[in-house]
Scaffold this motif. Sequence first.
Motif, PDB file in Angstrom:
ATOM      1  N   VAL A 115      37.620  82.488  37.976  1.00 65.44           N
ATOM      2  CA  VAL A 115      38.447  80.702  37.603  1.00 65.44           C
ATOM      3  C   VAL A 115      39.063  80.758  35.813  1.00 65.44           C
ATOM      4  CG1 VAL A 115      38.211  80.166  39.578  1.00 65.44           C
ATOM      5  CG2 VAL A 115      36.421  79.547  37.235  1.00 65.44           C
ATOM      6  N   HIS A 116      39.764  80.899  35.689  1.00 65.92           N
ATOM      7  CA  HIS A 116      39.690  80.350  34.381  1.00 65.92           C
ATOM      8  C   HIS A 116      39.363  78.970  33.940  1.00 65.92           C
ATOM      9  CE1 HIS A 116      42.403  83.688  34.001  1.00 65.92           C
ATOM     10  NE2 HIS A 116      41.651  83.948  32.069  1.00 65.92           N
ATOM     11  N   VAL A 170      27.231  70.801  31.201  1.00 66.17           N
ATOM     12  CA  VAL A 170      27.320  72.849  30.689  1.00 66.17           C
ATOM     13  C   VAL A 170      28.306  72.368  29.675  1.00 66.17           C
ATOM     14  CG1 VAL A 170      26.763  73.448  32.917  1.00 66.17           C
ATOM     15  CG2 VAL A 170      28.899  72.846  32.629  1.00 66.17           C
ATOM     16  N   THR A 171      28.743  73.846  28.800  1.00 60.42           N
ATOM     17  CA  THR A 171      28.908  73.283  27.771  1.00 60.42           C
ATOM     18  C   THR A 171      29.852  75.244  28.222  1.00 60.42           C
ATOM     19  OG1 THR A 171      27.479  73.303  26.286  1.00 60.42           O
ATOM     20  CG2 THR A 171      29.175  74.040  25.788  1.00 60.42           C
ATOM     21  N   LEU A 172      31.213  75.298  28.426  1.00 58.38           N
ATOM     22  CA  LEU A 172      32.072  76.635  28.544  1.00 58.38           C
ATOM     23  C   LEU A 172      32.965  75.983  28.094  1.00 58.38           C
ATOM     24  CD1 LEU A 172      31.791  75.850  33.045  1.00 58.38           C
ATOM     25  CD2 LEU A 172      31.042  77.867  31.371  1.00 58.38           C
ATOM     26  N   ALA A 174      39.497  74.171  36.606  1.00 57.58           N
ATOM     27  CA  ALA A 174      39.788  75.682  36.809  1.00 57.58           C
ATOM     28  C   ALA A 174      41.134  75.593  37.113  1.00 57.58           C
ATOM     29  CB  ALA A 174      38.727  76.153  36.696  1.00 57.58           C
ATOM     30  N   ARG A 175      41.885  77.362  36.695  1.00 60.58           N
ATOM     31  CA  ARG A 175      42.505  77.775  37.957  1.00 60.58           C
ATOM     32  C   ARG A 175      42.719  79.196  38.910  1.00 60.58           C
ATOM     33  NH1 ARG A 175      47.215  74.431  37.181  1.00 60.58           N
ATOM     34  NH2 ARG A 175      48.253  76.453  38.495  1.00 60.58           N
ATOM     35  N   ALA A 176      42.420  79.109  39.523  1.00 64.22           N
ATOM     36  CA  ALA A 176      42.716  80.374  40.098  1.00 64.22           C
ATOM     37  C   ALA A 176      44.164  80.711  41.011  1.00 64.22           C
ATOM     38  CB  ALA A 176      41.869  81.176  40.874  1.00 64.22           C
ATOM     39  N   GLN A 194      35.726  82.147  33.801  1.00 66.55           N
ATOM     40  CA  GLN A 194      33.811  82.535  34.455  1.00 66.55           C
ATOM     41  C   GLN A 194      33.583  83.207  36.508  1.00 66.55           C
ATOM     42  OE1 GLN A 194      31.381  81.282  33.241  1.00 66.55           O
ATOM     43  NE2 GLN A 194      32.487  80.553  31.095  1.00 66.55           N
ATOM     44  N   THR A 195      32.564  83.756  36.115  1.00 67.11           N
ATOM     45  CA  THR A 195      32.370  84.214  38.275  1.00 67.11           C
ATOM     46  C   THR A 195      32.283  82.529  38.324  1.00 67.11           C
ATOM     47  OG1 THR A 195      32.189  86.402  37.552  1.00 67.11           O
ATOM     48  CG2 THR A 195      31.463  85.563  39.950  1.00 67.11           C
ATOM     49  N   VAL A 196      32.681  82.179  39.913  1.00 68.27           N
ATOM     50  CA  VAL A 196      32.080  81.220  40.761  1.00 68.27           C
ATOM     51  C   VAL A 196      31.422  82.025  41.851  1.00 68.27           C
ATOM     52  CG1 VAL A 196      33.576  79.480  39.084  1.00 68.27           C
ATOM     53  CG2 VAL A 196      34.776  80.588  40.956  1.00 68.27           C
ATOM     54  N   SER A 197      31.176  81.336  42.522  1.00 63.22           N
ATOM     55  CA  SER A 197      30.608  81.840  43.998  1.00 63.22           C
ATOM     56  C   SER A 197      30.689  80.665  45.409  1.00 63.22           C
ATOM     57  CB  SER A 197      29.542  82.065  44.523  1.00 63.22           C
ATOM     58  OG  SER A 197      28.220  81.357  44.071  1.00 63.22           O
TER      59      SER A 197
END
Length: 353
Positions: free
Chosen positions: A295-296, A326-328, A311-313, A334-337
């Motif tokens: 995701v972005h 969290v700091t992004l 985020a967007r995907a 980013q990889t998410v599951s």
Amino acid sequence: MEAIKIIEAVKRYPEFTLGPIDLTVEQGEFFGIFGPPSTGKTSILKLMLGLLTPDEGRVELAGRDAADLDVSARGISMVFQNLALFPHMTGRENIIFPLKERGASEAEISERLDLVSEVLHVSHILHKNPAQMSGGERQRIALGRAFAAQSRAMLLDEPIAALDARLREEMRVELKRLQRENNQTFVYVSHDEEEVMAISDRVAVIIDGRIAQIGTPDEVYDEPGSLAVAEVIGSPPMNFFHGAFSEDGLHFQSEVLARDVTIVGRTQMGGTGTLGVRPEDIWLGETEGNPAFQVHVSSVEPLGGYTIVNARAGGQIVKLRVPGQVTLREDSLQTVSLDMRRLHLFGADGQRL
């Protein structure tokens, strides 16, 4: 024991039809009714109270058909959204009004007033008129009037909607305490999902004039019976990925997800459907045995105990609820599951599989 039962009730309006409604409220239960605005929640309370008569179906009170019972004979109190206090009366006069109308003795009135005042902590404002009270004080007086009537059930129509956030939280706790201590039947209506889910024993979700689902707050949250319920329960709302089931029914395929999602047990063989995942069930990073995709990051909302990541995907918004802070970096990849144990599958008709 059933305190209130609505059986196949229908109420028609020029541009809206409520029902058919079927629900049962047990004696001593805190029953919540939740739904978006203008879906018929208040009309259900009015059917219970007798302010509306169903065009079809019936209402039963303690097993008795309520069709021939006047509002005053139903033994039900209602706290309206605007509280409906008499502006020319003091807090004391507002509370004892139903007792006087009933012809109660002075001894009974005094006893009930003392009890209600102690339970609701309103002794210090009984001399005030509503205009001299704060929002929370007026709320307590309205509740006191309903309690004083010693009704078989109390109907509450968004009674704390006008209060500020902190006071609403306090009143939620207070309402639950009062209901438990008095073993009274409460039917509580609100369009605030968190409010209803926090204090109700069971919840009815109303969508477009119909009951979409009834269950405990945990059941409604963990197992929404349809896409419509899943869309309105949860904050932030559930993420949805539209796609299709494999012909063998063992996988779900979506353009947004980088890989097929394995389904434990065949739910649907072929055809389109929707995969739902709550924001707290999407994790940052890869985890063993769980499907991952990228995701972005659009923005990050730090909320103290947790952080909302927007985020967007694949052209759609994806929301994550991450514990802690969290700091992004915005626009980072980013990889998410997905938590495989917490997936929700819906068929083409929107019903839970």
